[in-house]
Design a protein around this motif. Sequence first.
Motif, PDB file in Angstrom:
ATOM      1  N   CYS A 187     -67.308  -4.658 -26.487  1.00  0.00           N
ATOM      2  CA  CYS A 187     -67.393  -5.785 -25.557  1.00  0.00           C
ATOM      3  C   CYS A 187     -66.422  -5.650 -24.393  1.00  0.00           C
ATOM      4  CB  CYS A 187     -67.105  -7.098 -26.282  1.00  0.00           C
ATOM      5  SG  CYS A 187     -68.351  -7.605 -27.470  1.00  0.00           S
ATOM      6  N   TRP A 188     -65.277  -4.962 -24.607  1.00  0.00           N
ATOM      7  CA  TRP A 188     -64.237  -5.034 -23.580  1.00  0.00           C
ATOM      8  C   TRP A 188     -63.417  -3.772 -23.369  1.00  0.00           C
ATOM      9  CZ3 TRP A 188     -58.883  -4.536 -24.121  1.00  0.00           C
ATOM     10  CH2 TRP A 188     -58.429  -4.362 -25.451  1.00  0.00           C
ATOM     11  N   SER A 189     -63.416  -2.837 -24.291  1.00  0.00           N
ATOM     12  CA  SER A 189     -62.468  -1.728 -24.224  1.00  0.00           C
ATOM     13  C   SER A 189     -62.655  -0.871 -22.971  1.00  0.00           C
ATOM     14  CB  SER A 189     -62.612  -0.832 -25.460  1.00  0.00           C
ATOM     15  OG  SER A 189     -61.802   0.325 -25.313  1.00  0.00           O
ATOM     16  N   PRO A 190     -61.587  -0.638 -22.199  1.00  0.00           N
ATOM     17  CA  PRO A 190     -61.696   0.237 -21.023  1.00  0.00           C
ATOM     18  C   PRO A 190     -61.857   1.699 -21.403  1.00  0.00           C
ATOM     19  CG  PRO A 190     -59.407  -0.389 -21.381  1.00  0.00           C
ATOM     20  CD  PRO A 190     -60.225  -1.184 -22.364  1.00  0.00           C
ATOM     21  N   LEU A 191     -61.663   2.017 -22.687  1.00  0.00           N
ATOM     22  CA  LEU A 191     -61.796   3.400 -23.142  1.00  0.00           C
ATOM     23  C   LEU A 191     -63.193   3.706 -23.666  1.00  0.00           C
ATOM     24  CD1 LEU A 191     -58.669   2.894 -23.133  1.00  0.00           C
ATOM     25  CD2 LEU A 191     -58.538   4.502 -25.035  1.00  0.00           C
ATOM     26  N   VAL A 252     -44.345  -3.401 -39.315  1.00  0.00           N
ATOM     27  CA  VAL A 252     -43.689  -2.118 -39.581  1.00  0.00           C
ATOM     28  C   VAL A 252     -44.726  -1.054 -39.906  1.00  0.00           C
ATOM     29  CG1 VAL A 252     -42.116  -0.895 -41.127  1.00  0.00           C
ATOM     30  CG2 VAL A 252     -41.547  -3.207 -40.336  1.00  0.00           C
ATOM     31  N   GLN A 253     -45.681  -1.400 -40.769  1.00  0.00           N
ATOM     32  CA  GLN A 253     -46.690  -0.420 -41.189  1.00  0.00           C
ATOM     33  C   GLN A 253     -47.621  -0.030 -40.044  1.00  0.00           C
ATOM     34  OE1 GLN A 253     -46.939   1.107 -44.181  1.00  0.00           O
ATOM     35  NE2 GLN A 253     -45.050   0.085 -44.823  1.00  0.00           N
ATOM     36  N   LEU A 254     -47.928  -0.975 -39.173  1.00  0.00           N
ATOM     37  CA  LEU A 254     -48.868  -0.705 -38.083  1.00  0.00           C
ATOM     38  C   LEU A 254     -48.183  -0.272 -36.795  1.00  0.00           C
ATOM     39  CD1 LEU A 254     -51.421  -3.639 -38.514  1.00  0.00           C
ATOM     40  CD2 LEU A 254     -51.544  -1.322 -39.434  1.00  0.00           C
ATOM     41  N   ARG A 255     -46.856  -0.111 -36.849  1.00  0.00           N
ATOM     42  CA  ARG A 255     -46.119   0.213 -35.632  1.00  0.00           C
ATOM     43  C   ARG A 255     -46.638   1.457 -34.908  1.00  0.00           C
ATOM     44  NH1 ARG A 255     -40.142   1.086 -36.794  1.00  0.00           N
ATOM     45  NH2 ARG A 255     -40.190  -1.181 -37.122  1.00  0.00           N
ATOM     46  N   PRO A 256     -46.913   2.576 -35.599  1.00  0.00           N
ATOM     47  CA  PRO A 256     -47.389   3.754 -34.859  1.00  0.00           C
ATOM     48  C   PRO A 256     -48.674   3.488 -34.069  1.00  0.00           C
ATOM     49  CG  PRO A 256     -46.735   4.357 -37.083  1.00  0.00           C
ATOM     50  CD  PRO A 256     -46.728   2.862 -37.037  1.00  0.00           C
ATOM     51  N   LEU A 257     -49.613   2.775 -34.686  1.00  0.00           N
ATOM     52  CA  LEU A 257     -50.863   2.479 -33.998  1.00  0.00           C
ATOM     53  C   LEU A 257     -50.640   1.521 -32.837  1.00  0.00           C
ATOM     54  CD1 LEU A 257     -53.935   2.661 -33.776  1.00  0.00           C
ATOM     55  CD2 LEU A 257     -54.092   0.848 -35.499  1.00  0.00           C
ATOM     56  N   LEU A 258     -49.826   0.503 -33.046  1.00  0.00           N
ATOM     57  CA  LEU A 258     -49.570  -0.481 -31.994  1.00  0.00           C
ATOM     58  C   LEU A 258     -48.823   0.147 -30.822  1.00  0.00           C
ATOM     59  CD1 LEU A 258     -48.588  -3.571 -34.180  1.00  0.00           C
ATOM     60  CD2 LEU A 258     -50.771  -3.125 -33.044  1.00  0.00           C
ATOM     61  N   VAL A 259     -47.874   1.044 -31.117  1.00  0.00           N
ATOM     62  CA  VAL A 259     -47.152   1.730 -30.043  1.00  0.00           C
ATOM     63  C   VAL A 259     -48.118   2.596 -29.231  1.00  0.00           C
ATOM     64  CG1 VAL A 259     -45.426   3.509 -29.550  1.00  0.00           C
ATOM     65  CG2 VAL A 259     -44.911   1.678 -31.174  1.00  0.00           C
ATOM     66  N   LEU A 260     -48.980   3.333 -29.931  1.00  0.00           N
ATOM     67  CA  LEU A 260     -49.949   4.184 -29.239  1.00  0.00           C
ATOM     68  C   LEU A 260     -50.869   3.348 -28.341  1.00  0.00           C
ATOM     69  CD1 LEU A 260     -51.342   6.914 -28.793  1.00  0.00           C
ATOM     70  CD2 LEU A 260     -52.709   6.463 -30.841  1.00  0.00           C
ATOM     71  N   LEU A 261     -51.385   2.248 -28.887  1.00  0.00           N
ATOM     72  CA  LEU A 261     -52.253   1.381 -28.094  1.00  0.00           C
ATOM     73  C   LEU A 261     -51.519   0.802 -26.895  1.00  0.00           C
ATOM     74  CD1 LEU A 261     -54.205  -0.525 -30.890  1.00  0.00           C
ATOM     75  CD2 LEU A 261     -55.179   1.012 -29.182  1.00  0.00           C
ATOM     76  N   SER A 262     -50.274   0.417 -27.090  1.00  0.00           N
ATOM     77  CA  SER A 262     -49.498  -0.144 -25.987  1.00  0.00           C
ATOM     78  C   SER A 262     -49.295   0.879 -24.875  1.00  0.00           C
ATOM     79  CB  SER A 262     -48.137  -0.646 -26.495  1.00  0.00           C
ATOM     80  OG  SER A 262     -48.298  -1.667 -27.443  1.00  0.00           O
ATOM     81  N   VAL A 263     -48.979   2.101 -25.265  1.00  0.00           N
ATOM     82  CA  VAL A 263     -48.765   3.162 -24.274  1.00  0.00           C
ATOM     83  C   VAL A 263     -50.044   3.421 -23.490  1.00  0.00           C
ATOM     84  CG1 VAL A 263     -48.303   5.635 -23.984  1.00  0.00           C
ATOM     85  CG2 VAL A 263     -46.873   4.258 -25.508  1.00  0.00           C
ATOM     86  N   VAL A 264     -51.165   3.544 -24.196  1.00  0.00           N
ATOM     87  CA  VAL A 264     -52.424   3.870 -23.527  1.00  0.00           C
ATOM     88  C   VAL A 264     -52.898   2.714 -22.644  1.00  0.00           C
ATOM     89  CG1 VAL A 264     -54.864   4.379 -23.884  1.00  0.00           C
ATOM     90  CG2 VAL A 264     -53.138   5.525 -25.278  1.00  0.00           C
ATOM     91  N   MET A 265     -52.944   1.500 -23.201  1.00  0.00           N
ATOM     92  CA  MET A 265     -53.485   0.365 -22.449  1.00  0.00           C
ATOM     93  C   MET A 265     -52.613   0.009 -21.256  1.00  0.00           C
ATOM     94  SD  MET A 265     -56.340  -0.465 -23.702  1.00  0.00           S
ATOM     95  CE  MET A 265     -57.348  -0.356 -25.182  1.00  0.00           C
ATOM     96  N   SER A 266     -51.289  -0.058 -21.481  1.00  0.00           N
ATOM     97  CA  SER A 266     -50.401  -0.390 -20.363  1.00  0.00           C
ATOM     98  C   SER A 266     -50.387   0.723 -19.323  1.00  0.00           C
ATOM     99  CB  SER A 266     -48.985  -0.660 -20.875  1.00  0.00           C
ATOM    100  OG  SER A 266     -48.444   0.485 -21.519  1.00  0.00           O
ATOM    101  N   GLY A 267     -50.461   1.962 -19.788  1.00  0.00           N
ATOM    102  CA  GLY A 267     -50.489   3.085 -18.858  1.00  0.00           C
ATOM    103  C   GLY A 267     -51.736   3.085 -17.997  1.00  0.00           C
ATOM    104  N   VAL A 268     -52.883   2.810 -18.616  1.00  0.00           N
ATOM    105  CA  VAL A 268     -54.135   2.756 -17.853  1.00  0.00           C
ATOM    106  C   VAL A 268     -54.085   1.642 -16.817  1.00  0.00           C
ATOM    107  CG1 VAL A 268     -56.582   2.136 -18.042  1.00  0.00           C
ATOM    108  CG2 VAL A 268     -55.599   3.822 -19.604  1.00  0.00           C
TER     109      VAL A 268
END
Length: 468
Positions: A187-191, A252-268
């Motif tokens: 519905c919304w993902s820019p990727l 804590v458990q989802l931190r790697p995924l959330l960090v990756l998403l933050s880097v990609v989405m904010s970077g885009v």
Amino acid sequence: MTEPSKSDKDLTGFMPICVMLCIIGWEYTGLAVLSLLAGLFAAATILVFLTRTSASRMAFAAIAVGLIAWAAATRGDWLFAVGVATQRGALVVALFTALGAIRTAAMSSDSILECGRFLARQRPGLRYASLTVGGHLFGLILLYGSISLLGSLAAESLARDPDDDIRRIRTRRMMVAIQRGFASTLCWSPLGFSMAITLTLVPGTGWAQIAPACIASALMMLLTGWALDTIMKPRVARPAPARAPQEGRWLVQLRPLLVLLSVVMSGVLLLHLLTGVEVIGAVMSLVPAVAIGWVALQPRPDGIGRAAWTGSRIMAFVTQDLPRYRGELVLLFMAGFIGSLGAFLLVPVLEARGLDLSAAPTWLVLVALIWVIPLTGQIGMNPILAVSLIVPLLPSAQEMGIPAVALVAAITGGWALSGTTSPFTASVLIAAALGRVTPREAGLGWNGLYTLVMGTILSLWVLLLAAA
């Protein structure tokens, strides 16, 4: 990116890389020569890959050749139309290549795998919610690879259940949760392909303008799926054995995924705002760079330098991974090409028969998109093909007197529903294989009622957007 190997080197993987680089250059500079080169590289890529693909992919090629012949026989501007269709296919190839880089990098990351295991091992009362949210978050990065990853981990967690009935019910609920979570990203993902294709077909808007309304569509899909699962949760004759709760805090458990998403989405978003390049160009230029950086940070064998290891992983992706995706690349290119050229040929045919879609009520056009796209999926039409074929036949949002966001939300909403029901899409095929059922059962069987309910909700939503 896969582990490097000294064997199975295939230099044809450099061809989609060339397509991606040309499209990136064109997005930033607007130089026509780069667009032309992208089309030529894409056509060459498909011609080479066609010699090593299945008969069904060859059938799509035959349809494309037939459309070219039809265009050459009936239209004086046929070469221009073929060029536009080739560029549409090249865009899809470039985006698939860019996203393939980060998908393969993620699949080799132990931290990402642990995120998936944490979600899959939640207690039954939380499992649907955790997996549908996880399917959404993983889907933003891995696309339909999220279903394969989370589905495999879910099956792994269910292997200990001794009761066949309980295991079958849990398998279905877990796969459905992952399916719907992934589909909501469409519905919304820019990727995703849905947004990339839709924004090229609906002029006058950008991702930042339509994102809030389309994110709302995704939230509706997630909440509706959870509500239906809660209401219709099957009852079993024997109580399920108790399980120890999964330890660990969510953030804590989802931190790697959330960090990756933050880097990609904010970077885009930052790249889009700073350079003015369209979101699709920002995605294609940033995502491979993030993938390379991520690979460089991952553990490597002793005695191998970071630069050498990263370079070998990149070469493995180009010479091993990309050639293995030849079937998907052919299918996606052909879907974009056939849809674009088919729409070009159908417009004068409809006009000659007096069929003027601009005379149709606006509400009917919007609601029809919600339902027609998943319906075409039942007869084997990839959403890229269906949308590329249908949308150019419609009046523009301006001609219909509605905000462009309403048209975009209708298209991506229908695309998302097709992703949960079509037995020919990768998402449903993967879920069916992991759930050990037929694709029809994993599509309409598991999601038929959900599609009816969600289609009604989305229909009302786009009408509300149109009236705003």
